[in-house]
Each structure stands twice: as structure tokens, then as C-alpha cells.
Design an enzyme around this catalytic site. Structure first.
Site, PDB file in Angstrom:
ATOM      1  N   ARG A  83    -106.322 -31.876 120.418  1.00 14.17           N
ATOM      2  CA  ARG A  83    -106.963 -30.731 121.093  1.00 14.17           C
ATOM      3  C   ARG A  83    -105.929 -29.998 121.940  1.00 14.17           C
ATOM      4  NH1 ARG A  83    -111.867 -32.637 124.679  1.00 14.17           N
ATOM      5  NH2 ARG A  83    -112.961 -32.878 122.697  1.00 14.17           N
ATOM      6  N   ARG A 152    -109.665 -30.787 132.642  1.00 12.30           N
ATOM      7  CA  ARG A 152    -109.615 -30.363 131.233  1.00 12.30           C
ATOM      8  C   ARG A 152    -109.278 -28.882 131.137  1.00 12.30           C
ATOM      9  NH1 ARG A 152    -112.323 -33.815 127.783  1.00 12.30           N
ATOM     10  NH2 ARG A 152    -112.221 -35.940 128.561  1.00 12.30           N
ATOM     11  N   LYS A 236    -113.669 -37.249 133.400  1.00 11.58           N
ATOM     12  CA  LYS A 236    -113.229 -35.890 133.086  1.00 11.58           C
ATOM     13  C   LYS A 236    -113.676 -34.920 134.173  1.00 11.58           C
ATOM     14  CE  LYS A 236    -115.437 -35.903 129.119  1.00 11.58           C
ATOM     15  NZ  LYS A 236    -116.260 -35.616 127.913  1.00 11.58           N
ATOM     16  N   LYS A 238    -114.006 -30.543 134.913  1.00 12.13           N
ATOM     17  CA  LYS A 238    -113.964 -29.267 134.183  1.00 12.13           C
ATOM     18  C   LYS A 238    -114.116 -28.060 135.111  1.00 12.13           C
ATOM     19  CE  LYS A 238    -115.599 -31.347 129.954  1.00 12.13           C
ATOM     20  NZ  LYS A 238    -116.588 -31.369 128.868  1.00 12.13           N
ATOM     21  N   CYS A 458    -121.977 -28.793 117.850  1.00 11.99           N
ATOM     22  CA  CYS A 458    -120.774 -29.610 118.041  1.00 11.99           C
ATOM     23  C   CYS A 458    -120.343 -30.164 116.682  1.00 11.99           C
ATOM     24  CB  CYS A 458    -121.079 -30.737 119.021  1.00 11.99           C
ATOM     25  SG  CYS A 458    -122.124 -32.007 118.281  1.00 11.99           S
ATOM     26  N   CYS A 464    -116.887 -37.334 114.729  1.00 11.20           N
ATOM     27  CA  CYS A 464    -117.165 -37.830 116.074  1.00 11.20           C
ATOM     28  C   CYS A 464    -117.748 -39.241 116.040  1.00 11.20           C
ATOM     29  CB  CYS A 464    -118.128 -36.895 116.798  1.00 11.20           C
ATOM     30  SG  CYS A 464    -118.494 -37.516 118.442  1.00 11.20           S
ATOM     31  N   CYS A 503    -125.556 -35.866 119.625  1.00 15.95           N
ATOM     32  CA  CYS A 503    -125.874 -36.950 120.575  1.00 15.95           C
ATOM     33  C   CYS A 503    -126.100 -36.298 121.928  1.00 15.95           C
ATOM     34  CB  CYS A 503    -124.736 -37.982 120.605  1.00 15.95           C
ATOM     35  SG  CYS A 503    -123.406 -37.575 121.731  1.00 15.95           S
ATOM     36  N   CYS A 507    -121.944 -31.557 124.045  1.00 17.71           N
ATOM     37  CA  CYS A 507    -120.700 -30.805 123.859  1.00 17.71           C
ATOM     38  C   CYS A 507    -120.910 -29.329 123.507  1.00 17.71           C
ATOM     39  CB  CYS A 507    -119.843 -31.474 122.788  1.00 17.71           C
ATOM     40  SG  CYS A 507    -119.341 -33.133 123.250  1.00 17.71           S
TER      41      CYS A 507
HETATM   42 FE1  SRM Z   1    -117.348 -33.191 124.287  1.00 17.31          FE
HETATM   43  C1  SRM Z   1    -116.925 -36.521 124.031  1.00 17.31           C
HETATM   44  C2  SRM Z   1    -116.184 -32.720 121.206  1.00 17.31           C
HETATM   45  C3  SRM Z   1    -117.050 -29.881 124.941  1.00 17.31           C
HETATM   46  C4  SRM Z   1    -119.434 -33.549 126.958  1.00 17.31           C
HETATM   47  N1  SRM Z   1    -116.606 -34.417 122.891  1.00 17.31           N
HETATM   48  C5  SRM Z   1    -116.475 -35.773 122.987  1.00 17.31           C
HETATM   49  C6  SRM Z   1    -115.714 -36.341 121.783  1.00 17.31           C
HETATM   50  C7  SRM Z   1    -114.265 -36.352 122.131  1.00 17.31           C
HETATM   51  C8  SRM Z   1    -116.208 -37.696 121.255  1.00 17.31           C
HETATM   52  C9  SRM Z   1    -115.538 -38.931 121.788  1.00 17.31           C
HETATM   53  O1  SRM Z   1    -115.419 -39.111 123.009  1.00 17.31           O
HETATM   54  O2  SRM Z   1    -115.166 -39.766 120.961  1.00 17.31           O
HETATM   55  C10 SRM Z   1    -116.039 -35.223 120.740  1.00 17.31           C
HETATM   56  C11 SRM Z   1    -115.055 -35.068 119.607  1.00 17.31           C
HETATM   57  C12 SRM Z   1    -115.771 -34.613 118.370  1.00 17.31           C
HETATM   58  C13 SRM Z   1    -114.898 -34.226 117.261  1.00 17.31           C
HETATM   59  O3  SRM Z   1    -114.961 -34.886 116.202  1.00 17.31           O
HETATM   60  O4  SRM Z   1    -114.147 -33.274 117.363  1.00 17.31           O
HETATM   61  C14 SRM Z   1    -116.270 -34.035 121.645  1.00 17.31           C
HETATM   62  N2  SRM Z   1    -116.615 -31.622 123.309  1.00 17.31           N
HETATM   63  C15 SRM Z   1    -116.272 -31.618 122.004  1.00 17.31           C
HETATM   64  C16 SRM Z   1    -116.024 -30.208 121.497  1.00 17.31           C
HETATM   65  C17 SRM Z   1    -114.945 -30.114 120.444  1.00 17.31           C
HETATM   66  C18 SRM Z   1    -117.362 -29.656 120.992  1.00 17.31           C
HETATM   67  C19 SRM Z   1    -117.323 -28.315 120.309  1.00 17.31           C
HETATM   68  O5  SRM Z   1    -118.269 -28.073 119.573  1.00 17.31           O
HETATM   69  O6  SRM Z   1    -116.445 -27.517 120.532  1.00 17.31           O
HETATM   70  C20 SRM Z   1    -115.683 -29.519 122.834  1.00 17.31           C
HETATM   71  C21 SRM Z   1    -114.231 -29.594 123.200  1.00 17.31           C
HETATM   72  C22 SRM Z   1    -113.927 -28.779 124.407  1.00 17.31           C
HETATM   73  C23 SRM Z   1    -112.493 -28.678 124.777  1.00 17.31           C
HETATM   74  O7  SRM Z   1    -111.763 -27.882 124.160  1.00 17.31           O
HETATM   75  O8  SRM Z   1    -112.088 -29.348 125.730  1.00 17.31           O
HETATM   76  C24 SRM Z   1    -116.492 -30.389 123.797  1.00 17.31           C
HETATM   77  N3  SRM Z   1    -118.048 -31.943 125.747  1.00 17.31           N
HETATM   78  C25 SRM Z   1    -117.910 -30.593 125.763  1.00 17.31           C
HETATM   79  C26 SRM Z   1    -118.818 -30.023 126.705  1.00 17.31           C
HETATM   80  C27 SRM Z   1    -119.017 -28.534 126.955  1.00 17.31           C
HETATM   81  C28 SRM Z   1    -118.096 -28.008 128.011  1.00 17.31           C
HETATM   82  O9  SRM Z   1    -117.186 -28.709 128.472  1.00 17.31           O
HETATM   83  O10 SRM Z   1    -118.278 -26.867 128.403  1.00 17.31           O
HETATM   84  C29 SRM Z   1    -119.516 -31.076 127.276  1.00 17.31           C
HETATM   85  C30 SRM Z   1    -120.679 -30.959 128.283  1.00 17.31           C
HETATM   86  C31 SRM Z   1    -120.258 -30.530 129.617  1.00 17.31           C
HETATM   87  C32 SRM Z   1    -119.889 -31.700 130.446  1.00 17.31           C
HETATM   88  O11 SRM Z   1    -118.797 -32.235 130.281  1.00 17.31           O
HETATM   89  O12 SRM Z   1    -120.714 -32.133 131.250  1.00 17.31           O
HETATM   90  C33 SRM Z   1    -119.008 -32.281 126.675  1.00 17.31           C
HETATM   91  N4  SRM Z   1    -118.010 -34.765 125.347  1.00 17.31           N
HETATM   92  C34 SRM Z   1    -118.908 -34.705 126.379  1.00 17.31           C
HETATM   93  C35 SRM Z   1    -119.231 -36.048 126.795  1.00 17.31           C
HETATM   94  C36 SRM Z   1    -120.211 -36.424 127.936  1.00 17.31           C
HETATM   95  C37 SRM Z   1    -119.565 -36.364 129.257  1.00 17.31           C
HETATM   96  C38 SRM Z   1    -120.456 -36.872 130.366  1.00 17.31           C
HETATM   97  O13 SRM Z   1    -120.345 -36.405 131.471  1.00 17.31           O
HETATM   98  O14 SRM Z   1    -121.259 -37.775 130.135  1.00 17.31           O
HETATM   99  C39 SRM Z   1    -118.509 -36.916 125.946  1.00 17.31           C
HETATM  100  C40 SRM Z   1    -118.518 -38.450 125.961  1.00 17.31           C
HETATM  101  C41 SRM Z   1    -117.723 -39.010 127.097  1.00 17.31           C
HETATM  102  O15 SRM Z   1    -116.991 -38.327 127.796  1.00 17.31           O
HETATM  103  O16 SRM Z   1    -117.841 -40.220 127.275  1.00 17.31           O
HETATM  104  C42 SRM Z   1    -117.768 -36.066 125.041  1.00 17.31           C
HETATM  105 FE1  SF4 Z   2    -119.878 -36.008 119.385  1.00 16.58          FE
HETATM  106 FE2  SF4 Z   2    -122.039 -36.044 120.844  1.00 16.58          FE
HETATM  107 FE3  SF4 Z   2    -120.064 -34.397 121.493  1.00 16.58          FE
HETATM  108 FE4  SF4 Z   2    -121.500 -33.920 119.364  1.00 16.58          FE
HETATM  109  S1  SF4 Z   2    -122.270 -33.959 121.458  1.00 16.58           S
HETATM  110  S2  SF4 Z   2    -119.260 -33.874 119.460  1.00 16.58           S
HETATM  111  S3  SF4 Z   2    -121.987 -35.919 118.623  1.00 16.58           S
HETATM  112  S4  SF4 Z   2    -119.966 -36.584 121.545  1.00 16.58           S
END
Ligand code: SRM
Ligand code: SF4
Length: 639
Positions: A83, A152, A236, A238, A458, A464, A503, A507
């Protein structure tokens, strides 16, 4: 007296009596994010150890496996997702062309624009990580800090309005906040670039000075990581920087959002500060929840770096280091309340935070299509369905974007909506660029179904590891089915914001949508209703498990209720919020789907004058004509 970085090397005063989570130990033993990655890179293995898997995130990549290829008794098909760190979504032409090439040479031939304005490459093998990272860094990019327990990618509105100073300021400060909070360890360069420190832009002296200002106990002086220390953050973190009225960054979902405040002449005065947003949750764990950021106050611009460090230090020292599900800053603010949080931030900041400046209402913009950017040049926002840049038989998006960037050397801004914005386009190049876009099958924003235009999913399966259901691969089918349902209900003009995740981590920010689908069990989704078009309100969970196959049966009553009782011009999300989920559920219980007998609509003819009277009364009362007519006739018949 609060425990501070300079007086206390313990990781978390608030959690010191509880056992720190495993990840805290991994960070502590990592020798500044080096061990055990350094020794594992040369090994002839396709994956990293458990400790390695946690630490590579700080370097900007994740270990994954192709879940489509899982088979019992066989080793997983390991691959990596990288990323980029791209503050404000900035991708210079040279970097774009590099990523495009790397996706073909080492990845799965796609690039994915993310919801935080970064790019992801999927499908990279361990043996190629060093080559890929090195190419990215030598071509003006970086992956450092794109993932892991630290700040991030910093978001900013992608629109290049050159004659509106607040937009330029949001870009500048987005960059500077990103620099301020970038990890300082040399590990990244040692591991991936054999020690060569490649710098693509000098950081500003005041950013550097702020990071080293040893006052109020907020930093670790003499430490390689003065802000983060050995343990980085509990989780993390943000941030976004935006301008008054522009919610393209989904500001309420961020740990910290700054809003640029200028004076009448467009000169920077300071920033309004919001804190405590976040969306991740876990099914059946009520103690985890999405939360909107709260207004914290205002600071003058010379103080902004000190304030950011004070906030980060507060989360660093008081965030939960034992329970990772409870470790985001939103829980600290929820548990403490805003006043206690602000007081602790002020202790590290060294002075009071000033009162919040009044702001206009925030609106969501996607900036698609052609617009003059204020300096005679143009930008064009190109819709990328679910952020996936690839070539398919009908749509040669990847080829077209490469051709445009190659030929015209224009920079790109990725948008928080997973789209691509090409800018600094001279008027003379407009027609040629439009021809390439059209020739590749890329639709103008006005011809895209708005359900698609405003939706996001997502990645979920197959990359994922946390996905419970499909998301990106199934959303287009869901949208088609919802469109057919709207047509069936004579709501064909209707559109709303739909977001899906595989899930509950959130994201694609589904909890801010008017209709959110959140993977809850195989082929089942939780349904969330009641967010709004401008993403300023949280949706609420309407249904725990909607079977994918039951989409029409479950949504038809909701949409029929909306049709019957909406106020004029009321959006779907606003309607759901106004009437409440209980009313929707009650209606759904007795609803008989159209085509199933008794609910068949009857037609009644009215004279033109009665119709006109009905129409104007409905408009003045904010009701639909059907709702008012039903109400009036009901009242007449049941006096
Ligand atoms: Fe996310 C984890 C993809 C934005 C909340 N996110 C993941 C992982 C890395 C899965 C993992 O941990 O193994 C996913 C990778 C999937 C893949 O195959 O590519 C993933 N997140 C993404 C992306 C690519 C989704 C997308 O459709 O674009 C976004 C990448 C953003 C970036 O460039 O940095 C992405 N993730 C977000 C957002 C939205 C935002 O930041 O505006 C959120 C919700 C906002 C927040 O953080 O509260 C988000 N991702 C999570 C979480 C839950 C965090 C939490 O507080 O509980 C996880 C899981 C974790 O961190 O344990 C996670
Ligand atoms: Fe993976 Fe859940 Fe984030 Fe979708 S929302 S990319 S399933 S961690």
C-alpha cells in the site's frame, strides 16, 4: 501529575496494570521495526513468521493468501499486498507509471485505489518485495507507515482548485502532518534499499523542529522515534485535513480531522480540530462500535504541529495497549469524555485549546467529470468501480490511464471515493484525453448509474484474510438488483449511497452510508440504514443477517415504505433516520410484495384542480402526494 514520555518509559499509564497485548511485545523486540524481518527476507520461504507478519505492516505491506486457491492439506498460496503512502492522494506521473508496470511484472495486473487515497498492489511474492519497494521509492513513492500502529495515509480533498487557497492549504498541511508523523527509524531504508536513504522531498524545518521540541513531556528525547518511542501507537491512527464545507474525506470517521480556517483574504489563520472518529467493530461485541468524531476546538496555525503531537501523545500514553479491539482513540474519548480528553491534550500542548470556529454545513463531493481548476487548466475525475484499475474486455481503464499519463505527463490525485482525478490538464489537451477515455469505454459521470457512482466496496475475497463474505466482486450484482427493484416500485429516478464490506471492520465506511451491507456470515450481510448523502451521520443496524438470495424480499418493504411515506425531496437515508428502524420493521412485517395479490396498487382518477391542490399542499407539508392523499382519504372515511 500525568505520566509523560520523557519521565516514563512505561508504555501506557492507563493500561499499566493490565497485561499488554502480544503485538506490544513484538514492537518492543523489533529493534525499531527491524527484527525479525531483516533475517527473514533472505530465507527461501514464501511467508514471514508470526512476529514478522505484524511488523511488515509498518513497512506498508500485508501477508495474504489467495483464498480462492485454498485447499485442505495444502500450503496457503502466500502473496503480499503493498500500500502506498500518498498524502492527499498525490501520485506523480512517474510513480503512476511505475505502479502500473509493477502491477503487471510482479502483481495481479491490477492496481487498487483505496478509500484513503492510496494505491494497493496485490499478489506480490515474498521474493519480489525488495524489488517492488525499491522501484516505488526510487520513483517518488513510499509504502513506509501505510499500515501498522501509527499514523496512516493523511487524507485531503482531491480537488485541485488552484484559486481557492484553502484547498491548497489542505494539501500542504496534509503533507506536513504526514511528514510530522512518519516513522523516523532507518529500518525501512536498511531493509529494502540496502541502507540507501532515498528522499523524494525535503521536510519543512518547522515540522522537524516540532518533532524534536522536548516540552511538556510529550516526546521521547534522544530516541530514534521521538514521537512514537519503542511501542509506536496502541493501534492505527487516521487523520484528514479538509476545508470548510467539504466532506469528501469523510471527516467524522477519522481519529483526527483538521479544518483549514482562513481569514477574509484567504490567508491561513488556524484549524478547527475534530477527534475520536472511527468505524471498526466486531459482530456480537457491543463494546465495539463505529463513532463520529467530536469537535475539540480551534488552534492558530503556528501551533498545529504541537497540537497534533499532543493528541498523538495522549493516545500513545493513555490508549488501551491490552485489548486491541478497544485500542483506537475513539474508545479513549468515549471512555473519558471530550472534556477530560481535551484537558490531557492541553497538558501536552502547554496551553488551552481555543473555542471551535463556526462552520458551514459539510457536503460530500466526488469531483467526477471535467472542471476548470482555477488557473486556466482542467481536471477530470474518472469513476473507477470499487477502485479496481484493470483492463476487462469492455473497459480498458488501465491502458487508458497509462496512455494519458505517458502522453501528457499529468499528475493524479486519488479520491477518498476510490476514484482517480487527472489534473493540470492544459485546455489544448482536453479533447485528446477525452477521446482516449471514451475510446477505452470509460463512461462520463452523467451516464453512470448514480447507485454505482456513489457506491463503494472493500476488496474482501479473495485477498483479505478477514473477509467473511464477498464485497467488491458482488457489489455490482447487488446494485443491478437494487436498480431493478427500484424500477419495479416506480422509483427508477431514485438513488442513494450504498457501501459494502466483507466484514465489520468498515474499510469502505459502510456505517456512514444510506444503505450499508456488512458481511456477517457466509453469503449473509448485516443491513445498515439511515446514514446520509453527505456522510455526516451514522447509520444504524436494521437487520443482522440478510441472505444474499433474499435481497429483493428484504429490501422491497423498506423501499415501498419510503415511497409511500417520504416527504417531498426526502432522501432515502434521511427518511430511514426520521421514521426510525422500528417503524420500518413494523411496516415490513405486514407488507405484501407487489405481484403477490392484495397489495396491488389501485388507481383513482382525480380532477386536474384537485390534483393540483393536492400537489401544492403535499409540497408545503413536505409530504409525498401519495402519502397526503392516503392520509386525507383515510381521515374522511374514518372520521
Ligand atoms: Fe481497512 C484491515 C483494506 C480503509 C478499518 N483493511 C484491513 C486489511 C488490511 C485486512 C487485514 O488486516 O488483514 C484489508 C486489506 C484488504 C485487501 O485485500 O486489500 C483492508 N482498508 C482496506 C482498504 C484497501 C479498503 C478499500 O476498499 O479501499 C482501505 C485502505 C486505505 C488506505 O489506503 O490506507 C481501508 N480500513 C479502512 C477504513 C476507511 C478509512 O480509513 O477511511 C477503515 C474504517 C475506518 C477506521 O479505521 O475506523 C478500515 N481495516 C479496518 C480495520 C478495523 C479497524 C478498527 O478500528 O477496528 C481493519 C482490521 C484491523 O485493523 O484489525 C482493517
Ligand atoms: Fe477485509 Fe473487512 Fe476490510 Fe473488507 S472490511 S477489506 S473484508 S478487513
Amino acid at each position: 501529575m500525568v505520566s509523560t514520555a520523557s519521565t516514563n518509559t512505561d508504555i501506557s499509564p492507563s493500561a499499566s496494570h493490565r497485561k499488554p497485548s502480544k503485538v506490544e511485545g513484538i514492537k518492543e523486540r523489533s529493534e525499531g521495526l527491524r527484527a525479525p524481518i531483516l533475517s527473514e527476507i533472505p530465507l527461501d520461504t514464501s511467508s514471514f513468521s508470526n512476529d514478522g507478519v505484524q511488523l511488515i505492516k509498518f513497512h506498508g505491506f500485508y501477508q495474504q493468501d489467495n483464498r480462492d486457491n485454498r485447499s485442505k492439506g495444502q500450503e496457503k498460496d502466500y502473496q503480499f499486498m503493498l500500500r502506498t503512502r500518498s498524502p492527499g492522494g498525490f501520485i506523480p506521473p512517474q510513480l503512476y507509471l511505475t505502479l502500473d508496470r509493477l502491477a503487471d511484472e510482479y502483481g495481479n495486473h491490477t492496481m487498487r485505489a483505496t478509500t484513503r487515497q492510496g494505491f494497493q498492489l496485490h499478489g506480490v511474492l515474498k521474493e519480489n518485495l525488495k524489488a517492488v519497494i525499491s522501484h516505488i521509492v526510487h520513483n517518488l513513492g513510499s509504502t513506509l507507515g501505510a499500515c501498522g500502529d501509527l499514523n496512516r495515509n493523511v487524507m485531503a480533498p482531491p480537488a485541485p482548485f488552484k484559486n481557492r487557497s484553502e484547498y491548497t492549504l489542505a494539501w500542504d498541511y496534509g503533507n506536513q502532518i504526514a511528514d510530522l508523523l512518519t516513522p523516523q527509524t532507518g529500518a525501512y531504508y536498511e531493509l529494502w534499499l540496502d541502507g540507501e536513504k532515498v528522499i523524494s522531498g525535503e521536510e519543512k524545518p518547522d515540522v522537524k523542529a516540532a518533532r524534536l521540541k522536548d516540552v511538556h513531556g510529550r516526546i521521547y528525547p534522544n530516541h530514534e522515534e521521538p514521537i512514537y518511542g519503542d511501542h509506536y501507537l496502541p493501534r492505527k491512527f487516521k487523520c484528514a485535513v479538509t476545508v470548510p464545507g467539504d466532506n469528501s474525506v469523510d471527516l467524522f470517521s477519522q481519529d483526527v480531522s483538521l479544518v483549514v480556517i482562513t481569514n477574509g483574504d484567504g490567508h491561513l489563520q488556524g484549524f478547527n480540530v475534530y477527534a475520536g472518529g472511527g468505524l471498526g467493530r466486531t459482530h456480537h461485541k457491543e463494546e465495539t462500535f463505529p463513532r463520529l468524531a467530536d469537535p475539540i476546538g480551534y488552534v492558530d496555525y503556528p501551533d498545529i504541529y504541537d497540537l497534533m503531537i499532543a493528541i498523538v501523545a495522549t493516545q500513545r500514553d493513555y490508549g488501551d495497549r491490552s485489548e486491541r479491539r478497544h485500542a483506537r482513540m475513539k474508545y479513549l474519548i468515549h471512555d473519558w469524555g471530550v472534556d477530560k480528553f481535551r484537558a490531557q491534550v492541553e497538558a501536552y500542548f502547554g496551553k488551552p485549546i481555543q473555542p471551535f470556529h463556526p462552520l458551514p454545513e459539510f457536503k460530500y463531493h466526488d469531483f467526477l467529470g471535467w472542471q476548470e481548476q482555477g488557473d486556466g487548466n482542467w481536471f477530470v475525475g474518472v469513476s473507477v468501480e470499487n477502485g479496481r484499475i484493470q483492463d476487462t474486455p469492455d473497459l480498458k481503464l488501465k491502458t487508458a490511464l497509462r496512455q494519458i499519463v505517458e502522453q501528457f505527463s499529468v499528475p493524479i490525485r486519488l479520491t477518498p471515493h476510490q476514484n482517480v482525478l487527472l489534473y493540470d490538464i492544459p485546455p489544448l489537451a482536453k479533447a485528446d484525453i477525452q477521446e482516449i477515455l471514451g475510446g477505452a469505454g470509460i463512461k462520463a459521470e452523467t451516464t453512470i448509474d448514480p447507485l454505482t457512482r456513489y457506491s463503494m466496496a472493500c476488496p474482501a475475497l479473495p485477498t483479505c484474510g478477514l473477509a467473511i463474505t464477498e464485497s467488491e466482486r458482488i457489489l455490482p450484482t447487488f446494485l443491478n438488483r437494487i436498480r431493478s427493484l427500484l424500477v419495479k416500485l416506480n422509483l427508477e429516478e431514485e438513488s442513494f449511497v450504498i457501501r459494502m464490506t466483507g466484514c465489520p471492520n468498515g474499510c469502505a465506511r459502510p456505517y456512514m452510508a444510506e444503505l450499508g451491507f456488512v458481511g456477517s456470515a457466509p453469503e449473509s450481510y448485516q443491513v445498515w440504514l439511515g446514514g446520509n448523502q453527505n456522510q455526516t451521520r451514522l447509520a444504524q443496524p436494521y437487520q443482522e443477517k440478510m441472505l444474499e438470495s433474499q435481497l429483493e424480499q428484504e429490501l422491497e418493504p423498506v423501499l415501498a415504505f419510503f415511497k409511500q411515506f417520504r416527504q417531498s425531496h426526502e432522501g432515502f437515508g434521511d427518511f430511514c433516520h426520521r421514521v426510525g428502524l422500528e417503524a420500518i420493521r413494523e411496516f415490513a412485517v405486514t407488507y405484501v410484495p407487489i405481484g403477490h395479490g392484495s397489495k396491488t396498487r389501485r388507481r383513482v382518477s382525480l380532477s386536474e384542480s384537485v390534483y393540483q391542490q393536492l400537489k401544492s399542499t403535499a409540497a408545503s407539508q413536505g409530504k409525498s402526494i401519495t402519502a397526503l392523499a392516503t392520509e386525507a382519504i383515510h381521515a374522511y372515511l374514518n372520521p
